[in-house]
Scaffold this active site. Sequence first.
Site, PDB file in Angstrom:
ATOM      1  N   ASP A 489      63.335 -17.935  63.141  1.00  0.00           N
ATOM      2  CA  ASP A 489      62.369 -16.858  62.932  1.00  0.00           C
ATOM      3  C   ASP A 489      61.248 -16.849  63.958  1.00  0.00           C
ATOM      4  OD1 ASP A 489      63.398 -15.635  60.704  1.00  0.00           O
ATOM      5  OD2 ASP A 489      62.389 -16.967  59.303  1.00  0.00           O
TER       6      ASP A 489
HETATM    7  C1  BGC Z   1      57.879 -20.414  59.973  1.00  0.00           C
HETATM    8  C2  BGC Z   1      59.339 -20.185  59.760  1.00  0.00           C
HETATM    9  C3  BGC Z   1      59.526 -19.136  58.697  1.00  0.00           C
HETATM   10  C4  BGC Z   1      58.761 -17.881  59.065  1.00  0.00           C
HETATM   11  C5  BGC Z   1      58.902 -16.773  58.067  1.00  0.00           C
HETATM   12  C6  BGC Z   1      57.169 -19.117  60.242  1.00  0.00           C
HETATM   13  O1  BGC Z   1      55.805 -19.342  60.292  1.00  0.00           O
HETATM   14  O2  BGC Z   1      57.668 -21.308  61.034  1.00  0.00           O
HETATM   15  O3  BGC Z   1      59.963 -21.390  59.398  1.00  0.00           O
HETATM   16  O4  BGC Z   1      60.861 -18.840  58.559  1.00  0.00           O
HETATM   17  O5  BGC Z   1      57.412 -18.192  59.228  1.00  0.00           O
HETATM   18  O6  BGC Z   1      58.230 -17.008  56.906  1.00  0.00           O
HETATM   19  C1  NOJ Z   2      62.601 -20.744  57.401  1.00  0.00           C
HETATM   20  C2  NOJ Z   2      63.308 -19.512  56.959  1.00  0.00           C
HETATM   21  O1  NOJ Z   2      63.380 -19.508  55.553  1.00  0.00           O
HETATM   22  C3  NOJ Z   2      64.687 -19.423  57.534  1.00  0.00           C
HETATM   23  O2  NOJ Z   2      65.231 -18.191  57.222  1.00  0.00           O
HETATM   24  C4  NOJ Z   2      64.661 -19.647  59.016  1.00  0.00           C
HETATM   25  O3  NOJ Z   2      65.973 -19.638  59.457  1.00  0.00           O
HETATM   26  C5  NOJ Z   2      63.981 -20.934  59.385  1.00  0.00           C
HETATM   27  N1  NOJ Z   2      62.687 -20.921  58.826  1.00  0.00           N
HETATM   28  C6  NOJ Z   2      63.921 -21.172  60.886  1.00  0.00           C
HETATM   29  O4  NOJ Z   2      62.963 -20.393  61.487  1.00  0.00           O
END
Ligand code: BGC
Ligand code: NOJ
Length: 818
Positions: A489
Amino acid sequence: MQYGYFDDNAREYVITRPDTPYPWINYLGCEDFYGLFSNTSGGYCFYRDARMLRLTRYRYNNVPADSGGRYFYLRDGSAGGGGGDVWTPSWMPMKSELSRYECRHGMGYSRISSARNGLAFSQVSFVPLHDTCEIHKITLTNESNIDKRIDMFSFIEFCLWNANDDMTNFQRNFSIGEVEIEGSRIYHKTEYRERRNHYAVWAVNVPIDGFDTDRQTFLGLYNGFDHPQAVFDGEAKNSVASGWAPVGSHHIKARLAPGESKTFVFVLGYCENPEDQKWEKQGIINKKPANKLLEKYGTPDAADEAFAALNEYWKALLGRFTVDAEDKKMARMAGIWNQYQCMVTFNMSRSASYFESGIGRGMGFRDSNQDLLGFVHLVPERARARILDIAATQFPDGSAYHQYQPLTKRGNNEIGSGFNDDPLWLICGVAAYIKETGDYGILEEKVPFDNNEALADTLFIHLKRSFDYTVTHTGPHGLPLIGRADWNDCLNLNCFSKTPGESFQTTANFESGIAESVLIAAIFAFTGPDYVEICRRTGRGDEAQYAEKAIATMTEAVNNHGWDGGWFLRAYDAHGKKIGSRECEDGKIFIESNGFAVMAGIGLKDGRAQKALDSVKEHLDTKYGIVLLQPAYKDYHIELGEVSSYPPGYKENAGIFCHNNPWVTIGETVLGRGNRAFETYTKICPAYREDDSDLRRMEPYVYAQMVAGKDAVRHGEAKNSWLTGTAAWTFVSISQYILGVRPVFDGLLIDPCVPSNMKNYTVTRHFRGADYHIMVDNSAGVEKGIKSIMVDGNPHNGAVLPVFGDNKAHNIIVTMGK
Ligand code: BGC
Ligand code: NOJ
């Protein structure tokens, strides 16, 4: 050091001192009503949606940690001098010195037992099956040889339902709180007079000697939970909340002769009335549903019965996959805790944990599809329903809302869409479901697009749109366009954000139309063949051919433009520049594309696969797991987005982001390297770090999303335990690829890839209506390879066990060897 131990027979983790390095929690409930419950009785509960229907208040990120819970205060009149001895048996909130303390977290329940000054306390907390309440069964025992006069005060703080408003909108909240008290039952009915048709009830099954429902009266305005005025005064004030902060406290006076025990059943319930039956008379709520619930759990025996039923439920569930092996850590994780965590992630998605506030996030399209990989063998029917819910939020072009709301089941506009990996996870989830169940019928279910019935088509068509979306959204190198981001993400290649606070997840200031993801290509190559099989098996031969060609084309694109010499590239940015290449200054190598490409079998023939995972080992491996990338980004890169916003070593910027470690584990099994596969498995597996709890800090029985990487100050420290895709993927890696019992379309494939010193183990697997007792003999000490398989005493050809479907148990003996 350790703060407890595993009791495998009881399927419990036993915490032996309350001051764990972080609150170590458990989840109560597995259907509609849920509670988070810490080892010091902290936490909160909600009905279905942690944001919209929260029953009790919790103060995230507060001091002291873990503020708020279901608390019981004891005032022992025969101890502590004239004022009595006031203490909290769950240690918090008073941090009482205890002569005994133990918290057992089990499957859907927790027990706290403690003692002080000859008074013993025990609490069993759980959510009974099929009802919308928490039960807290409390037993007091006088272990001294004198009579005891005990005052017990229960305490919960009501949340005004919408957890977000509850923490922000005080100009309204402080004037709307309402309660009703009837005997031993305290009703919380804020907003019931207007648009709500639900209330909460906090009750105990015995007559009470007083109550409080106004927080300030009970605690005292300038007191914390550790010094409730009413308790220290030894007398409830019978306060009736009107606005401000409604709470629920019962005062019970108990006389206990030496050796005597008394048991009380507290119930915290959620009740609903039909719109036209809300009132008994004006202003007085209709208590019928509460009466029904409370009658049911009105005695200790009834509570015990419900508790026994819950235990039976879990025993049967976990009986569907069991492991017996010399390595007890692996066996307990795979056989008990990992599956348990899979149930929790399936239920919660990423909504409510001690790191997710329950306010921000709905069900993730990508997350929920992956969660069901570790859950589908437990309750396939629920996985089926979930798939249909998820698919119904898909857009007609195959793309998806990134999240949907659990109550409405509608896609969430605020989080938007455009994460181009999302569509493929639907194929992955559906394939797992069909392999588990053989239910091809699901493909013919009519499922809306974008929740619009008028746009409904079969689930198969949804899969096709997913597949086609990837095929039709490729960039200059023939690799999939990344869109907003892919699985990572934080790789926000079209975001280009300069404004503090702007969401990396929804901002796009630079629609390059060319940023590409090698990871999505690898996911396509991994999950595409399942789509091909699904087509073939449902008489869609032409589609199968088309899909096979598309996969070959994509694989070629990875080979031509996704290889960097020593490993697979990660992506191309909005300027067409490589990410995850030796040409880069930071972020030269990433884990995700390497793990997934090898999982997909890319580069197996020409040695690239092996080279890629060797490079992962060389550059990314640490004592605590494999970091996401190296070198960590030292500066913010506007063209990369959030990944470079984290300080080096945390989260996606070179943290050990556990979710993707099992991709490497599985990749290693594809290469046949069982020793290395197991090593990568154990490094992030919490049970192996139990005696290192001071550093790791999180629960030793559950996976955490992230462990700080080698660039971080606190390398080895975990965060974000419980709600992570790590649960599902590690379960897949250990059960299907290491122990090698893998559902495939035709049956159960036996394909172990183990460390050479794992000499034998047993797996029992319930699969499509039969039980498979699988004994694996590896006295040959190999990592991979099967010499023979015996099924019920007869030699069996091939590695796929048939679908017996006869409700019987079958004995399988697998002999490994060259
Ligand atoms: C986090 C991710 C997460 C995303 C969406 C980011 O701040 O690092 O792990 O999936 O937010 O909530
Ligand atoms: C947490 C999110 O829930 C997941 O969808 C995503 O793949 C990982 N972060 C990596 O960014």
